[in-house]
Design a protein around this motif. Structure first.
Motif, short mmCIF file in Angstrom:
data_model
loop_
_atom_site.label_atom_id
_atom_site.label_comp_id
_atom_site.label_asym_id
_atom_site.label_seq_id
_atom_site.Cartn_x
_atom_site.Cartn_y
_atom_site.Cartn_z
N HIS A 275 -15.44 -39.31 -15.18
CA HIS A 275 -14.22 -37.70 -14.90
C HIS A 275 -14.19 -36.74 -15.82
O HIS A 275 -14.32 -35.79 -15.58
CB HIS A 275 -12.53 -38.08 -14.72
CG HIS A 275 -12.32 -39.54 -14.50
ND1 HIS A 275 -12.25 -39.23 -12.69
CD2 HIS A 275 -12.46 -40.61 -14.15
CE1 HIS A 275 -12.39 -40.63 -12.09
NE2 HIS A 275 -11.55 -41.50 -12.51
N LEU A 276 -15.37 -36.88 -16.58
CA LEU A 276 -14.93 -36.05 -18.29
C LEU A 276 -16.50 -35.44 -18.20
O LEU A 276 -17.25 -35.91 -18.26
CB LEU A 276 -15.20 -36.44 -19.43
CG LEU A 276 -13.54 -37.70 -19.38
CD1 LEU A 276 -13.78 -38.79 -20.68
CD2 LEU A 276 -12.33 -36.63 -18.93
N SER B 42 -16.24 -43.92 -25.53
CA SER B 42 -15.06 -44.15 -24.13
C SER B 42 -14.70 -42.69 -23.71
O SER B 42 -13.70 -42.76 -22.80
CB SER B 42 -13.83 -43.68 -25.92
OG SER B 42 -13.63 -42.45 -26.08
N ALA B 43 -16.10 -42.84 -22.76
CA ALA B 43 -16.22 -41.99 -22.40
C ALA B 43 -16.23 -41.69 -21.31
O ALA B 43 -16.50 -42.81 -20.60
CB ALA B 43 -17.82 -40.86 -22.66
N SER B 44 -16.31 -41.43 -19.83
CA SER B 44 -15.92 -41.84 -18.39
C SER B 44 -16.95 -40.58 -17.21
O SER B 44 -16.86 -39.88 -17.75
CB SER B 44 -14.58 -42.28 -18.40
OG SER B 44 -14.43 -40.77 -17.73
N VAL C 180 -9.33 -35.10 -24.05
CA VAL C 180 -8.06 -35.38 -22.71
C VAL C 180 -6.72 -35.72 -23.29
O VAL C 180 -5.82 -34.58 -23.33
CB VAL C 180 -9.02 -35.90 -21.99
CG1 VAL C 180 -8.09 -35.85 -20.47
CG2 VAL C 180 -10.70 -35.82 -21.43
N TRP C 181 -6.84 -36.91 -23.91
CA TRP C 181 -5.92 -36.93 -23.97
C TRP C 181 -4.78 -36.00 -25.08
O TRP C 181 -3.95 -35.39 -24.89
CB TRP C 181 -5.14 -38.22 -25.03
CG TRP C 181 -4.28 -38.47 -25.74
CD1 TRP C 181 -3.17 -39.51 -25.39
CD2 TRP C 181 -4.03 -38.52 -27.17
NE1 TRP C 181 -1.73 -39.28 -26.30
CE2 TRP C 181 -1.98 -38.54 -27.16
CE3 TRP C 181 -4.38 -38.25 -28.66
CZ2 TRP C 181 -1.75 -39.11 -28.57
CZ3 TRP C 181 -3.60 -37.94 -29.72
CH2 TRP C 181 -2.83 -38.66 -29.65
N ILE D 77 -8.42 -34.88 -14.35
CA ILE D 77 -8.12 -34.69 -14.97
C ILE D 77 -6.50 -34.15 -15.08
O ILE D 77 -5.55 -33.71 -16.61
CB ILE D 77 -8.25 -34.27 -15.70
CG1 ILE D 77 -10.15 -34.86 -15.48
CG2 ILE D 77 -8.51 -33.94 -17.44
CD1 ILE D 77 -10.42 -36.25 -16.26
N ASN E 237 -14.64 -36.70 -24.61
CA ASN E 237 -14.19 -38.31 -25.03
C ASN E 237 -12.45 -38.46 -24.20
O ASN E 237 -12.43 -37.15 -24.04
CB ASN E 237 -14.76 -38.76 -25.71
CG ASN E 237 -13.45 -38.40 -27.02
OD1 ASN E 237 -12.89 -37.47 -27.22
ND2 ASN E 237 -14.36 -38.57 -28.33
N ARG E 238 -12.49 -39.61 -24.06
CA ARG E 238 -10.57 -39.47 -23.30
C ARG E 238 -9.74 -39.05 -24.41
O ARG E 238 -8.70 -38.42 -24.49
CB ARG E 238 -10.58 -41.46 -23.47
CG ARG E 238 -11.00 -41.15 -21.60
CD ARG E 238 -10.30 -42.97 -21.81
NE ARG E 238 -11.24 -43.35 -20.21
CZ ARG E 238 -11.96 -44.45 -20.38
NH1 ARG E 238 -13.05 -44.72 -21.43
NH2 ARG E 238 -12.65 -44.95 -19.26
N ARG E 239 -9.82 -39.73 -25.45
CA ARG E 239 -9.26 -38.81 -26.96
C ARG E 239 -9.26 -37.40 -27.05
O ARG E 239 -8.04 -37.26 -27.36
CB ARG E 239 -9.87 -39.04 -28.59
CG ARG E 239 -9.00 -39.05 -29.51
CD ARG E 239 -9.78 -39.43 -30.65
NE ARG E 239 -10.14 -38.40 -31.46
CZ ARG E 239 -10.76 -38.24 -32.74
NH1 ARG E 239 -10.74 -39.28 -33.21
NH2 ARG E 239 -12.34 -37.42 -33.06
N TRP F 15 -3.71 -35.84 -14.94
CA TRP F 15 -2.99 -36.49 -16.39
C TRP F 15 -2.37 -35.72 -17.18
O TRP F 15 -1.15 -35.98 -17.38
CB TRP F 15 -5.01 -36.90 -17.09
CG TRP F 15 -5.58 -37.84 -16.45
CD1 TRP F 15 -4.60 -38.55 -14.91
CD2 TRP F 15 -6.46 -38.31 -16.83
NE1 TRP F 15 -5.78 -39.32 -14.61
CE2 TRP F 15 -6.84 -39.31 -16.08
CE3 TRP F 15 -7.36 -37.65 -17.05
CZ2 TRP F 15 -8.50 -39.87 -15.24
CZ3 TRP F 15 -8.57 -38.66 -17.66
CH2 TRP F 15 -8.72 -39.75 -16.87
#
Length: 444
Positions: free
Chosen positions: A12-13, A8-10, A22-23, A154, A18-20, A157
């Motif tokens: 931007h990171l 799930s990495a992007s 960052v969320w 980021i 992973n996105r979790r 977000w």
């Protein structure tokens, strides 16, 4: 065992993020924004003046001074707390402590009733102190999560989710207030319940942060026999002694003090301006805050990407021009439509300028001193939180209640910030940050 980055990495990171995660980081902005929206901006401030202080003419001054004391405390302790967090890899532990403090004392605000002035003052000082300290610590995680060129995205977000969190807390509180008023309850009966709602939402919404956000920093070498406070102070003194090396960070922090002074005046006093200068009712003002939160969320999200495309300084400059336009429109507004336009421009610029400022500080921060440098960022913001509202208050006092003049004069802070911003060289500031030698571990 090898730990590969999640699918799930992007781009931007940062590597391994992973996105979790960052969320989970952004959820803290969601969680703590209810405090500022409900307690500082929309509900408890008015309750403090009208009910706790019984509409005495010193009520607004007492509210402002309570906040000023808490901001002064954060100014003194913020850089030291950040330095300690860096030295001991303790950002997450300290964040848990500050979160618990803000949640507990916000819940205790439910005990405040008519005439309980000193209890209210003490609790506001404590809640705001823990809130502001946590705000510095959560920001220090940003450079660990974002790829170097995606700090704006980021950060955006987080800010946008934060405004949604403020919207949720205020919406839940207003739903209860509407029901309570329908039952013919008085403010002294229903406002305390909104403090419990706000505290509960803060506690629950911050859980993902403490479950999924990782502490990536390593403890740094410390001088033998030195206490934690002495160690933190020594690191801070060393940072200040090297301020010329971080010339652009220093210039931007000066810029930030001025433009944030204007922003903090708007945040703290917009409801008062709406009622005193525009004749808005309490209901009108609460609806305005709700809508502006939506606009602010959109501004933070949209301008995060804009910042990474056009650059940090042009983005901040664009938002400052927007703030100056807002001030002029609010100053000239002679009907509610014009003021609604000004308020929504403020919301758009609020989300954008807050996000852009945090990202640029992260861009200028050396890897080994992130929490410490975000402590300096917090110091600048808290100084502005005293400067802007006090300026507004002094102008209204000297001018015998001319809120339009106070708004216009406070708006001059945005112009000063724009002038100082012209002296910031982003590439030079980034080179200075990258030139900082990496931190050594405890055994290194």
């Amino acid at each position: 065992m090898n730990h590969q980055p999640s699918s799930s990495a992007s781009p931007h990171l940062a590597v391994g993020v992973n996105r979790r995660e960052v969320w989970a980081w952004a959820m803290f902005d969601f969680a703590n924004s209810g405090y500022t929206t409900v307690v500082i901006t929309a509900i408890f401030n008015a309750y403090f003046v009208a009910v706790v202080a019984n509409n005495e003419e010193w009520g607004t001054l007492a509210w402002t001074m309570a906040l000023a004391v808490s901001y002064a405390m954060i100014m003194v302790t913020g850089p030291l707390l950040g330095a300690y967090a860096d030295a001991h890899a303790a950002k997450k532990r300290l964040l848990l402590l500050t979160t618990a403090g803000c949640v507990v004392f916000t819940a205790m605000l439910s005990l405040v009733g008519p005439g309980d002035l000193w209890l209210a003052v003490a609790l506001i000082i404590l809640t705001n102190f823990f809130f502001g300290s946590g705000e510095n610590l959560i920001a220090a995680f940003l450079p660990e999560l974002a790829a170097g060129e995606a700090l704006g995205t980021i950060s955006g977000w987080g800010w946008s989710l934060g405004y949604i969190g403020g919207l949720v807390s205020l919406g839940c509180s207003l739903a209860y207030v509407t029901w309570a008023q329908g039952q013919e309850l008085q403010a002294a009966q229903f406002v305390p319940v909104t403090m419990l709602i706000t505290a509960a939402l803060f506690a629950v919404s911050s859980i993902p942060t403490f479950v999924y956000l990782k502490e990536r920093a390593l403890p740094q070498a410390r001088g033998a026999g030195r206490g934690a406070a002495h160690e933190a102070l020594s690191r801070l003194v060393q940072t200040l002694s090297h301020v010329r090396h971080y010339r652009d960070l220093g210039t931007f922090l000066a810029c930030l003090v001025f433009y944030q002074a204007g922003i903090q005046a708007v945040i703290t006093l917009a409801a008062i301006y709406a009622q005193q200068a525009m004749g808005f009712s309490t209901g009108d003002t609460m609806l305005l805050v709700l809508v502006v939160n939506v606009t602010a969320a959109g501004g933070a999200f949209a301008f995060g990407s804009v910042q990474d495309r056009i650059g940090h300084v042009p983005t901040v400059a664009l938002t400052l021009v927007g703030w100056m336009a807002m001030v002029l429109i609010a100053w000239k507004a002679d009907d509610s439509a014009m003021f609604w336009l000004a308020a929504n421009i403020a919301g758009l610029c609020l989300g954008a300028s807050q996000s852009a400022g945090r990202a640029l500080v992260g861009y200028f921060s050396p890897g080994a001193r992130r929490a410490e440098f975000f402590g300096l960022w917090g110091l600048a913001v808290k100084l502005s939180s005293i400067l802007g509202p006090v300026t507004y208050g002094l102008v209204t006092w000297i001018s015998r209640g001319d809120h339009r003049l106070a708004m216009l004069i406070t708006g001059a802070y945005f112009l000063v910030g724009l002038i100082i911003l012209a002296g910031v060289d982003v590439r030079r500031g980034r080179r200075a940050a990258l030139a900082e030698p990496p931190a050594s571990g405890m055994g290194g």
